[in-house]
Enzyme design. Structure first.
Site, short mmCIF file in Angstrom:
data_model
loop_
_atom_site.label_atom_id
_atom_site.label_comp_id
_atom_site.label_asym_id
_atom_site.label_seq_id
_atom_site.Cartn_x
_atom_site.Cartn_y
_atom_site.Cartn_z
CD GLU A 90 -2.53 -43.08 80.97
OE1 GLU A 90 -3.41 -42.72 81.76
OE2 GLU A 90 -2.49 -44.23 80.49
CB CYS A 116 6.66 -47.93 81.95
SG CYS A 116 5.81 -48.41 80.46
CB CYS A 123 0.31 -46.79 68.84
SG CYS A 123 1.48 -47.95 68.12
CB CYS A 127 -1.68 -54.49 68.72
SG CYS A 127 0.00 -54.31 68.07
CB CYS A 130 -2.71 -52.49 72.23
SG CYS A 130 -1.93 -51.04 72.93
N GLY A 173 2.69 -45.91 72.35
CA GLY A 173 3.42 -45.70 71.11
C GLY A 173 4.41 -46.80 70.76
CD GLU A 174 7.14 -50.06 67.54
OE1 GLU A 174 6.47 -50.97 68.03
OE2 GLU A 174 8.38 -50.01 67.62
CB SER A 205 9.02 -52.90 74.31
OG SER A 205 8.02 -53.80 73.94
CB SER A 228 5.53 -56.96 71.20
OG SER A 228 5.86 -56.08 72.24
CG LEU A 229 6.98 -63.71 68.68
CD1 LEU A 229 7.56 -63.13 67.41
CD2 LEU A 229 7.79 -64.94 69.11
CG HIS A 230 2.29 -60.32 71.62
ND1 HIS A 230 3.09 -60.42 72.73
CD2 HIS A 230 2.10 -58.99 71.42
CE1 HIS A 230 3.37 -59.21 73.19
NE2 HIS A 230 2.78 -58.33 72.41
CG ASN A 304 -2.55 -56.41 82.06
OD1 ASN A 304 -2.70 -57.25 82.94
ND2 ASN A 304 -1.38 -55.91 81.73
CB CYS A 347 1.60 -54.34 79.53
SG CYS A 347 3.22 -54.50 80.20
N1 SAH Z 1 4.66 -50.50 71.04
C1 SAH Z 1 5.62 -51.25 71.75
C2 SAH Z 1 5.80 -50.81 73.19
C3 SAH Z 1 4.56 -50.45 73.96
S1 SAH Z 1 3.45 -51.73 74.35
C4 SAH Z 1 5.30 -52.72 71.68
O1 SAH Z 1 4.22 -53.07 71.24
O2 SAH Z 1 6.17 -53.52 72.02
C5 SAH Z 1 4.28 -52.59 75.67
C6 SAH Z 1 3.84 -54.07 75.81
O3 SAH Z 1 2.49 -54.18 76.27
C7 SAH Z 1 3.90 -54.80 74.47
O4 SAH Z 1 4.52 -56.06 74.63
C8 SAH Z 1 2.42 -54.96 74.17
O5 SAH Z 1 2.18 -56.01 73.28
C9 SAH Z 1 1.84 -55.19 75.55
N2 SAH Z 1 0.39 -55.05 75.60
C10 SAH Z 1 -0.43 -54.34 74.79
N3 SAH Z 1 -1.72 -54.48 75.18
C11 SAH Z 1 -1.72 -55.29 76.26
C12 SAH Z 1 -2.73 -55.77 77.14
N4 SAH Z 1 -4.01 -55.45 76.98
N5 SAH Z 1 -2.35 -56.58 78.16
C13 SAH Z 1 -1.05 -56.87 78.37
N6 SAH Z 1 -0.05 -56.42 77.60
C14 SAH Z 1 -0.37 -55.64 76.55
FE1 SF4 Z 2 1.24 -49.83 69.41
FE2 SF4 Z 2 2.56 -51.48 71.05
FE3 SF4 Z 2 -0.07 -51.01 71.40
FE4 SF4 Z 2 0.74 -52.45 69.34
S1 SF4 Z 2 0.96 -52.99 71.51
S2 SF4 Z 2 -0.76 -50.79 69.27
S3 SF4 Z 2 2.65 -51.44 68.83
S4 SF4 Z 2 1.58 -49.55 71.60
#
Ligand code: SAH
Ligand code: SF4
Length: 355
Positions: A90, A116, A123, A127, A130, A173-174, A205, A228-230, A304, A347
């Site tokens: 996507e 985007c 991936c 996480c 995600c 993906g990463e 990212s 992506s620190l979180h 989200n 996201c």
């Molecule tokens: N893999 C990379 C880029 C893709 S994810 C990364 O992790 O940075 C893009 C962003 O969406 C990242 O900051 C990720 O942490 C965030 N993300 C993942 N799941 C999410 C969710 N359910 N709600 C909001 N943001 C989310």
């Molecule tokens: Fe992969 Fe980014 Fe999703 Fe983590 S947030 S699983 S690194 S796509």
């Protein structure tokens, strides 16, 4: 037996110049593709007929096919593409409103496109929050599959070749796990005879693969970095992002400190707020400490939701309190609007789909 064709979007202009004779034709083809969005040699009117034919026998131009288009009420459009092996990815076109402040006090509003893009099918990072991670990892995208996402989106929307577009590698993906192909796509996108999207309008990212951040820094592409620190302590971050066991917060910060950034830019730290998990002011306080000495800005993201998760979206009041705390301490901080929530294009809501 059919011979497998090469994919034109895999190559830089310089590569094409060495592959196509006479080499000036490469630039003509490049302009048809990247300025007029032509993906058929037969429509390249200034090429001789025989050349159109021999090129058609050797190359396909665009490897993607649109399976589904969904438009959000906020104007964002999500595309589902089919790859040659039947997998799907996507990408999302986002319409962002931008304010420009002028010295005379006036404010100009413009609309800016941000695209985007995905870098992998699935991936490996896994996480917990995600949706992309739920399907596991399938494979890296080729250079052409990355480039073609933007090609298709510009073509479908007839976006003028001169119109400003920003790119974020925040889809599936990463990106640093597919660094070689992503780096080449960045170079192709920035070619002044092509899309001409300079690297400083492109943002990678990453979940924080420290060694790859260093490698990216050494390539010195001029691309922006978003982390992506979180979470601000390793124990929580390991739970949310298992990759933190291999690359902890400290290693990420060290890599960021070495990363070459344009003097007018900052490293972006994305902080996904999940209700009752990481949305308290104690975390905000630690975040301020962690970022001291780094030219940074923080982007707070609402979690989200999707069906198969127990995590919850935070209260707007906790987002605002978190933001106000950071700003009061002198840390730049914005709250990311969730675009395309109604079509699951926000996201973390992108996934492979079988249709
Ligand atoms: N893999 C990379 C880029 C893709 S994810 C990364 O992790 O940075 C893009 C962003 O969406 C990242 O900051 C990720 O942490 C965030 N993300 C993942 N799941 C999410 C969710 N359910 N709600 C909001 N943001 C989310
Ligand atoms: Fe992969 Fe980014 Fe999703 Fe983590 S947030 S699983 S690194 S796509």
């Amino acid at each position: 037996m059919s011979v497998k064709k090469e994919v034109l979007l895999d190559y830089t202009k310089e590569e094409l110049q060495s592959m196509i004779a006479p080499s000036f034709r490469a630039k003509q083809i490049w302009q048809w593709v990247y300025h007029k969005y032509v993906d058929n040699f037969k429509d390249m009117k200034n090429l001789p007929k025989e050349m159109q034919e021999s090129l058609s026998n050797r190359y396909i131009i665009n490897p993607l096919e649109i399976i589904l288009t969904q438009k959000s009420i906020d104007g964002s459009i999500k595309y589902l593409f089919r790859l040659h092996d039947g997998h799907s990815i996507e990408a999302v076109l986002l319409l962002m409103k931008e304010k420009e402040y002028h010295e005379d006090g006036s404010i100009k509003h413009h609309e800016r496109y941000t695209v985007c893009l995905s870098s992998q099918v699935g991936c490996k990072v896994g996480c917990a929050f995600c949706l992309t991670a739920k399907g596991g990892f399938v494979r890296d995208l080729s250079v052409a599959e990355i480039v073609a996402q933007l090609f298709m989106i510009k073509k479908e929307n007839n976006i003028d070749a001169n119109r400003r577009v920003n790119i974020v590698y925040m889809g599936m993906g990463e990106p640093l796990d597919n660094l070689q192909n992503v780096a080449k796509a960045i170079n192709i996108f920035s070619d002044p005879d092509g899309f001409a999207i300079s690297a400083n309008r492109q943002t990678i990212s990453t979940s924080g693969l420290s060694t790859k951040i260093e490698k990216l820094g050494k390539l010195d592409l001029g691309v922006n970095l978003a982390i992506s620190l979180h979470a601000v302590d390793d124990a929580l971050r390991e739970k949310l992002m298992p990759i933190n066991k291999a690359y902890n917060i400290n290693s990420i910060m060290e890599a960021v400190k070495k990363f070459p950034i344009n003097s007018r830019k900052r490293v972006m730290f994305e902080y996904l707020m999940i209700k009752d998990i990481n949305d308290d002011l104690g975390a905000a306080k630690k975040l301020v400490k962690l970022l001291s000495g780094i030219k940074s800005k923080v982007n707070l993201i609402y979690f989200n939701p999707y069906e198969e998760t127990d995590f919850q979206r935070p209260e707007p009041s906790s987002m605002i309190a978190f933001q106000e705390y950071l700003v009061a301490k002198g840390v730049l901080c914005t709250i990311r609007e969730s675009k395309g929530l109604d079509i699951s294009a926000a996201c973390g809501q992108l996934r492979e789909q079988n249709i």
